[in-house]
Design a protein around this motif. Structure first.
Motif, PDB file in Angstrom:
ATOM      1  N   SER B  22       0.950  -1.423   0.040  1.00 54.48           N
ATOM      2  CA  SER B  22       0.006   0.059  -0.127  1.00 54.48           C
ATOM      3  C   SER B  22       0.984   1.289   0.032  1.00 54.48           C
ATOM      4  O   SER B  22       0.584   1.882  -0.781  1.00 54.48           O
ATOM      5  CB  SER B  22      -0.977   0.201   1.243  1.00 54.48           C
ATOM      6  OG  SER B  22      -1.808  -0.829   1.243  1.00 54.48           O
ATOM      7  N   THR B  26       0.878   4.109  -2.760  1.00 57.51           N
ATOM      8  CA  THR B  26       0.570   5.495  -2.576  1.00 57.51           C
ATOM      9  C   THR B  26       1.601   6.333  -3.117  1.00 57.51           C
ATOM     10  O   THR B  26       1.440   7.206  -3.926  1.00 57.51           O
ATOM     11  CB  THR B  26       0.519   5.645  -0.924  1.00 57.51           C
ATOM     12  OG1 THR B  26      -0.520   4.734  -0.383  1.00 57.51           O
ATOM     13  CG2 THR B  26       0.084   7.110  -0.814  1.00 57.51           C
ATOM     14  N   ALA B  29       1.786   6.690  -6.995  1.00 55.78           N
ATOM     15  CA  ALA B  29       0.616   7.762  -7.254  1.00 55.78           C
ATOM     16  C   ALA B  29       0.922   9.153  -7.075  1.00 55.78           C
ATOM     17  O   ALA B  29       1.154   9.763  -7.988  1.00 55.78           O
ATOM     18  CB  ALA B  29      -0.607   7.301  -6.728  1.00 55.78           C
ATOM     19  N   VAL B  44      -5.109  10.293 -15.412  1.00 57.56           N
ATOM     20  CA  VAL B  44      -6.299   9.926 -14.697  1.00 57.56           C
ATOM     21  C   VAL B  44      -6.314   8.343 -14.819  1.00 57.56           C
ATOM     22  O   VAL B  44      -6.666   7.622 -13.621  1.00 57.56           O
ATOM     23  CB  VAL B  44      -7.298  10.491 -15.353  1.00 57.56           C
ATOM     24  CG1 VAL B  44      -8.843   9.716 -14.634  1.00 57.56           C
ATOM     25  CG2 VAL B  44      -7.529  12.079 -15.423  1.00 57.56           C
ATOM     26  N   LEU B  47      -3.751   6.896 -12.181  1.00 51.02           N
ATOM     27  CA  LEU B  47      -3.946   7.127 -10.983  1.00 51.02           C
ATOM     28  C   LEU B  47      -5.227   6.111 -10.519  1.00 51.02           C
ATOM     29  O   LEU B  47      -5.132   5.496  -9.292  1.00 51.02           O
ATOM     30  CB  LEU B  47      -4.451   8.655 -10.796  1.00 51.02           C
ATOM     31  CG  LEU B  47      -3.189   9.489 -10.692  1.00 51.02           C
ATOM     32  CD1 LEU B  47      -3.751  10.963 -10.708  1.00 51.02           C
ATOM     33  CD2 LEU B  47      -2.156   9.269  -9.773  1.00 51.02           C
ATOM     34  N   LEU B  48      -6.187   6.205 -11.244  1.00 52.65           N
ATOM     35  CA  LEU B  48      -7.100   5.318 -10.749  1.00 52.65           C
ATOM     36  C   LEU B  48      -6.883   3.951 -10.914  1.00 52.65           C
ATOM     37  O   LEU B  48      -7.376   2.821 -10.122  1.00 52.65           O
ATOM     38  CB  LEU B  48      -8.561   5.231 -11.894  1.00 52.65           C
ATOM     39  CG  LEU B  48      -9.307   6.489 -11.793  1.00 52.65           C
ATOM     40  CD1 LEU B  48     -10.413   6.622 -12.864  1.00 52.65           C
ATOM     41  CD2 LEU B  48     -10.043   6.236 -10.172  1.00 52.65           C
ATOM     42  N   ALA B  51      -5.124   3.214  -7.765  1.00 55.92           N
ATOM     43  CA  ALA B  51      -6.177   3.078  -6.538  1.00 55.92           C
ATOM     44  C   ALA B  51      -6.705   1.828  -6.496  1.00 55.92           C
ATOM     45  O   ALA B  51      -6.907   1.285  -5.435  1.00 55.92           O
ATOM     46  CB  ALA B  51      -7.039   4.393  -6.675  1.00 55.92           C
ATOM     47  N   VAL B  52      -7.171   1.277  -7.709  1.00 63.60           N
ATOM     48  CA  VAL B  52      -7.649  -0.082  -7.636  1.00 63.60           C
ATOM     49  C   VAL B  52      -6.871  -1.078  -7.192  1.00 63.60           C
ATOM     50  O   VAL B  52      -7.336  -1.775  -6.536  1.00 63.60           O
ATOM     51  CB  VAL B  52      -8.372  -0.176  -9.037  1.00 63.60           C
ATOM     52  CG1 VAL B  52      -9.066  -1.623  -9.130  1.00 63.60           C
ATOM     53  CG2 VAL B  52      -9.367   0.516  -9.354  1.00 63.60           C
ATOM     54  N   GLN B  54      -4.435  -0.738  -4.929  1.00 56.85           N
ATOM     55  CA  GLN B  54      -4.441  -0.590  -3.721  1.00 56.85           C
ATOM     56  C   GLN B  54      -5.616  -1.272  -3.016  1.00 56.85           C
ATOM     57  O   GLN B  54      -5.676  -1.753  -1.845  1.00 56.85           O
ATOM     58  CB  GLN B  54      -4.061   0.611  -2.982  1.00 56.85           C
ATOM     59  CG  GLN B  54      -3.539   0.715  -1.905  1.00 56.85           C
ATOM     60  CD  GLN B  54      -3.215   2.036  -1.255  1.00 56.85           C
ATOM     61  OE1 GLN B  54      -3.146   2.360  -0.199  1.00 56.85           O
ATOM     62  NE2 GLN B  54      -2.499   2.980  -1.853  1.00 56.85           N
ATOM     63  N   LEU B  55      -6.632  -0.869  -3.647  1.00 53.80           N
ATOM     64  CA  LEU B  55      -8.029  -1.415  -3.016  1.00 53.80           C
ATOM     65  C   LEU B  55      -7.986  -3.133  -3.011  1.00 53.80           C
ATOM     66  O   LEU B  55      -8.270  -3.595  -2.250  1.00 53.80           O
ATOM     67  CB  LEU B  55      -9.141  -1.008  -4.172  1.00 53.80           C
ATOM     68  CG  LEU B  55     -10.512  -1.682  -3.683  1.00 53.80           C
ATOM     69  CD1 LEU B  55     -11.144  -1.419  -2.730  1.00 53.80           C
ATOM     70  CD2 LEU B  55     -11.426  -1.487  -4.974  1.00 53.80           C
ATOM     71  N   GLN B  58      -5.485  -4.140  -0.136  1.00 54.80           N
ATOM     72  CA  GLN B  58      -5.966  -4.066   1.196  1.00 54.80           C
ATOM     73  C   GLN B  58      -7.546  -4.736   1.150  1.00 54.80           C
ATOM     74  O   GLN B  58      -7.457  -5.285   2.548  1.00 54.80           O
ATOM     75  CB  GLN B  58      -6.725  -2.417   1.418  1.00 54.80           C
ATOM     76  CG  GLN B  58      -5.516  -1.673   1.385  1.00 54.80           C
ATOM     77  CD  GLN B  58      -5.616  -0.341   2.457  1.00 54.80           C
ATOM     78  OE1 GLN B  58      -6.526  -0.177   3.159  1.00 54.80           O
ATOM     79  NE2 GLN B  58      -4.576   0.538   2.297  1.00 54.80           N
ATOM     80  N   MET B  59      -8.347  -5.171   0.454  1.00 57.79           N
ATOM     81  CA  MET B  59      -9.336  -6.275   0.497  1.00 57.79           C
ATOM     82  C   MET B  59      -8.717  -7.304   0.870  1.00 57.79           C
ATOM     83  O   MET B  59      -9.313  -8.217   1.694  1.00 57.79           O
ATOM     84  CB  MET B  59     -10.155  -6.201  -0.855  1.00 57.79           C
ATOM     85  CG  MET B  59     -11.048  -5.089  -1.287  1.00 57.79           C
ATOM     86  SD  MET B  59     -12.205  -4.505  -0.095  1.00 57.79           S
ATOM     87  CE  MET B  59     -13.668  -5.558  -0.364  1.00 57.79           C
TER      88      MET B  59
END
Lengths: 190, 120, 663
Positions: B22, B26, B29, B44, B47-48, B51-52, B54-55, B58-59
């Motif tokens: 993570s 971070t 990005a 864009v 970055l997305l 983020a996904v 990292q999602l 973390q999930m």
């Protein structure tokens, strides 16, 4: 319903609630996406948001997510004092995050860039502010949970509550990833 | 009390890996933006994407979406929620974009529309 | 000092118009009656222990229905007032209502009928029936259940509170659209009452959605796989999923409108960059799923009723389930059809027009399956079957009207005309309400122990059906002629009046239907010994709820049944598995709790305080609710045990009483 099944059911209910919370946040994200250019002649996101500050907030929250994970490891190893310590650390980090965020809000408002200034700022304050309110609720919950842990030890009853708390805390960090990306990082697209 | 066997390998190692990944995502990005490696649409998307990523990290590592008890329900409800989030956000952007366009609130929009129509 | 203590509340807020005085008088009279009745009969303790603090979903369900019925009365009054105004306010006559008052009435009518009547009746039925149908003893979270009910009540109180404090309700339509609903154009407390009443009861609905979803997924009897569940349980599952998908959107959108009004933010204002169209977009993202939440349970109810009274397995069970799922998914993909005319352009309109039309397909599949279930069945034409047949006709009529409206081109003509009003009333009355009436008749003996009088039931049905056609056919015609909705006055040259008058007569007939239902209840209570349901299975039913006595014991099932097939009880009857158990077990039941009432009470206080900007009261309300939640979280003794011996005693006593009562 036996205790194990009850715990499973409570965990499932809480997860479903978290999913509905995600949908609530999606409305705020949608509003931000639609309204972030409506600055009404005022300063834009690029001009207002400090990326270093946001990075520090992100790292604090990430570390706090890690410490809450460590706390849960201690809980499952039945180490009450270690768990208390790690939850304490999580609490302090969470509080630090809030302090930084409130400082940012305060500076914006004092400069006349409060939520009433434009639709863009209304959307910003509401999105980030709602997340902040969730963090505040999490801290309150954490304080109560620590009291319960102290009084009642690590029974199944308490452990299942702590599991939900840590789920909540992780979930808030996940929402923040997108907040950080969409609000702060993407303010510098051009 | 033995709670250890309920969880999907929730060990110090897995939390540490999740944490390290993570942080890396971070900083990546952040670096993309501050070092101006990319701009515009590509930025864009990147970055997305980060983020996904990292999602997902973390999930998996923090929210234990892979665990056996209750994992399937968690994953199923999460995917449905993800779809709903996309409908809300993308749907709003698409619809409001079209509505705003039709409002012709920007200068020269009327002119552009007439030129576009030609046979109007 | 007064500002700090009372916020914006002043003496002028107290009732001083004819309707606020009348309303306050009516409310206080009813309340006084109830209080005096309870005090004289010394029923307070029994009420508190047996009903107000109960976690038993059978009782919570009955309370939902009672509250919804009371709100139905208010909603019908509003409807009558609208119709009388519209029938008389032509040419030189301005009717008897001011324009503003008229707007408040149609706003209140919509909100009350959708949120407090239909939602209340449906959730009530779900509470009573679903646990019994899946072989469970309670919902997943009895605490959230009682909390959800009391939040519903708090919302119902708040929406009526303007009679006493404030004198005005919201007048911006049932969805309070900005910019009309913003401070600039609605500066009073009306919209604020709207906001908080819906916010609080909406929270209750959300909790109910979570509860039913998890109950159905995790608490079914052993052997009841998803594909063996009764159709009413399936449609409850789908409705719950829709609630979970849509109510968060309502919550956040109304919060943002509140932020605009309370903090001067600019989400939906016409200046400072705000965009009122975003509100329309968001509110219908909730609004469309909401209407499917209202009708899906009725589809389930009719599936049960048709197969029971045709004495046949439901035809095409799998396709019925898939149809319900398809409707659920599609319900989330069509919301723009509510604002085709807002100007998103042909591309966007075409996509949503197509997705809207697609819903016709699963709807048709359902009708075919019901018809095929009836084919070659041994049909008993009871009043629930009458409601079913009326429903099929109205579903087809309203559905076709909906199909017409789904075409953006046609919708440009028909949007916000009476055609639209007729369409959605056809769906809500003809589909949702008829389903609820049928379901209430069908499950009435299970709840009370005696059936309803069939004669009066059929009379009520004919009156409702005839009344509906007389009331709404003129509206379809008026809408096609171009008559706008929500008109408080119109020119004589339009030629609308005869249609409005006819419609009013229709309303009168429907009111007779409601009176017939009350008569039915009275007659049934008087004849309850003759109409007694001794066996617990008055219709020769197919699903598990009919395996319990009428009414069921508080623990529903002494022994949790084992399910081997769809139509679980029918299978048990066919294979002779319906008999007294040999051994009994301890039963764990949830304890009563007053915290549901307390939390809802604090929420009501906070809501009221937010309307009137009374800061100390807001803090008190919020803090009180939070403290109650924290107190609850410390409580480890939320269940109690009914020992096996006691269960055996109760069961043996019940069976003995049943044997005596049988001729």
């Amino acid at each position: 319903m036996n205790a194990e099944h009850a715990r499973e059911v409570a965990a499932a209910e809480f997860w479903v609630y978290l999913m509905t919370d995600l949908i609530m946040f999606s409305v705020l994200f949608a509003c931000y996406a639609v309204l972030h250019t409506a600055t009404y002649g005022g300063p834009t996101a690029a001009e207002l948001f400090s990326l270093p500050n946001a990075l520090v907030e992100t790292l604090i929250l990430l570390v706090s997510s890690f410490t809450s994970g460590l706390a849960m490891l201690a809980v499952h190893a039945n180490k009450k004092d270690r768990a208390m310590a790690w939850f304490g650390a999580t609490f302090i980090l969470g509080a630090a995050f809030l302090v930084l965020e409130l400082k940012e809000f305060h500076e914006l408002i004092v400069d006349g860039n409060g939520p009433q200034r434009s639709a863009f700022l209304s959307a910003f304050f509401s999105l980030v502010g709602t997340h902040g309110l969730h963090i505040f609720t999490g801290l309150l919950w954490m304080a109560v949970a620590m009291v319960q842990m102290k009084k009642k030890g690590l029974s199944t009853f308490i452990v299942s509550k702590l599991e939900r708390l840590s789920l909540f805390w992780h979930f808030l960090d996940i929402v923040w990833i997108f907040l950080f990306t969409v609000v702060y990082l993407m303010s510098r697209i051009a | 009390m033995e709670h250890a066997e309920h969880k999907q390998q929730a060990t110090l190692k897995s939390y540490a890996i999740g944490f390290a990944l993570s942080i890396a995502l971070t900083l990546a990005a952040y670096g993309l933006v501050t070092e101006r490696v990319l701009v515009g649409g590509t930025l864009v998307a990147a970055l997305l994407g980060l983020a996904v990523a990292q999602l997902v990290v973390q999930m998996w590592f923090f929210l234990h979406i892979g665990e056996e008890t209750g994992g399937r329900l968690k994953l199923a409800t999460f995917l449905v929620t993800l779809m709903l989030v996309l409908i809300v956000v993308a749907g709003s952007i698409w619809i409001m974009g079209h509505l705003n366009y039709q409002m012709m609130s920007s200068p020269g929009a009327m002119q552009k529309y007439i030129e576009g129509q030609q046979a109007f | 000092m007064g500002r700090i203590l009372f916020g914006n509340l002043t003496w002028a807020a107290l009732p001083h118009e004819w309707f606020t005085v009348g309303g306050t008088f009516a409310l206080t009279t009813v309340l006084a009656f109830i209080v005096i009745f309870l005090t004289r009969r010394k029923l307070w303790k029994k009420l508190w222990k047996g009903w107000l603090t109960t976690t038993d979903p059978k009782r919570i369900g009955i309370m939902y229905i009672v509250v919804a019925a009371a709100m139905f009365f208010r909603g019908i009054m509003d409807a009558a007032m609208i119709w009388i105004q519209q029938a008389t306010s032509v040419g030189s006559s301005q009717g008897y209502l001011t324009a503003k008052h008229f707007q408040e009435i149609f706003t209140a009518h919509g909100d009350i009928m959708v949120f407090f009547v239909t939602m209340g009746l449906i959730v009530g039925l779900m509470n009573i029936v679903v646990p019994l149908q899946i072989g469970a003893r309670d919902l997943a979270s009895p605490f959230l259940n009682t909390l959800g009910f009391w939040l519903f009540v708090a919302g119902a109180i708040l929406i009526n509170m303007f009679f006493v404090f404030g004198g005005e309700f919201a007048s911006a339509g049932w969805l309070s659209l900005p910019p009309l609903a913003e401070n600039a154009f609605s500066p009073g407390t009306g919209v604020d009452y709207w906001l908080w009443s819906l916010q609080i009861s909406g929270l209750g609905s959300l909790l109910g959605g979570i509860n039913f979803l998890i109950t159905i997924l995790k608490m079914r009897a052993p052997g009841m796989t998803l594909w063996r569940m009764p159709m009413f349980t399936w449609t409850t599952l789908c409705s719950s999923a829709l609630i979970l998908a849509s109510f968060p959107v309502l919550t956040m959108t109304t919060l943002l409108l509140w932020a605009d009004r309370y903090f001067g933010m600019h989400f939906f204002t016409t200046d400072f960059g705000g965009n009122p169209m975003m509100y329309v977009n968001l509110i219908w993202m909730w609004g469309h799923p909401e209407v499917y939440i209202l009708v899906l349970p009725s589809f389930g109810i009719f599936s049960e009723i048709v197969s029971t009274f045709a004495r046949k397995r439901l035809y095409g069970y799998s396709s019925m389930v898939l149809a319900a799922m398809a409707i659920t998914v599609l319900a989330g993909l069509v919301w723009l059809h509510h604002f085709f005319t807002m100007g998103a352009g042909a591309d966007v309109n075409a996509v949503f027009g197509l997705s809207t039309m697609l819903i016709a397909i699963p709807s048709a599949v359902q009708i075919l399956n019901w018809a095929l279930t009836m084919w070659k069945g041994k049909i008993r034409f009871t009043s629930p079957m009458y409601y079913f047949l009326g429903f099929v006709a109205l579903f087809a009529l309203g559905g076709m009207a909906g199909l017409l409206l789904a075409s953006p081109a046609a919708d440009y003509q028909l949007h916000n005309t009476l055609f639209l009003v007729a369409h959605f009333h056809t769906m809500i009355v003809g589909v949702a309400l008829f389903g609820i009436f049928a379901g209430m008749t069908y499950w009435f003996p299970k709840v009370t122990g005696f059936t309803l009088d069939e004669k009066w039931g059929k009379r009520a049905f004919w009156l409702w059906l005839a009344g509906f056609y007389v009331a709404f056919t003129p509206l379809y015609i008026l809408g096609s002629m171009g008559a706008q909705r929500r008109l408080d006055h119109y020119a004589a040259s339009t030629g609308y009046q005869p249609f409005y008058i006819t419609a009013s007569i229709g309303l009168g007939i429907m009111l007779l239907g409601a009176a017939a239902q009350i008569m039915q209840l009275a007659v049934s209570i008087r004849n309850k010994k003759k109409l007694a349901d001794v066996s617990g299975d008055p219709w020769d039913g197919r699903t598990l709820e009919w395996s319990t006595p009428s009414p069921p014991p508080f623990y529903n099932f002494a022994i949790v049944p084992e399910v081997r097939d769809r139509d679980a009880f029918w299978e048990m009857k066919e294979h002779g598995r319906v008999k007294e158990p040999e051994t009994y077990q301890d039963i764990h039941m949830p304890a009563n709790t007053p915290l549901g009432i307390y939390i809802a009470g604090f929420s009501l206080l906070a809501g009221f305080a937010l309307v009137w900007h009374i800061t100390w009261m807001i803090v008190l309300g919020l803090a009180g609710a939070v403290v109650c939640v924290i107190v609850r979280s410390f409580d480890e003794h939320t269940e109690y045990v009914v020992p096996a011996k006691r269960v055996e005693e109760l069961e043996k006593a019940r069976i003995a009483a049943q044997a005596q009562a049988r001729p």
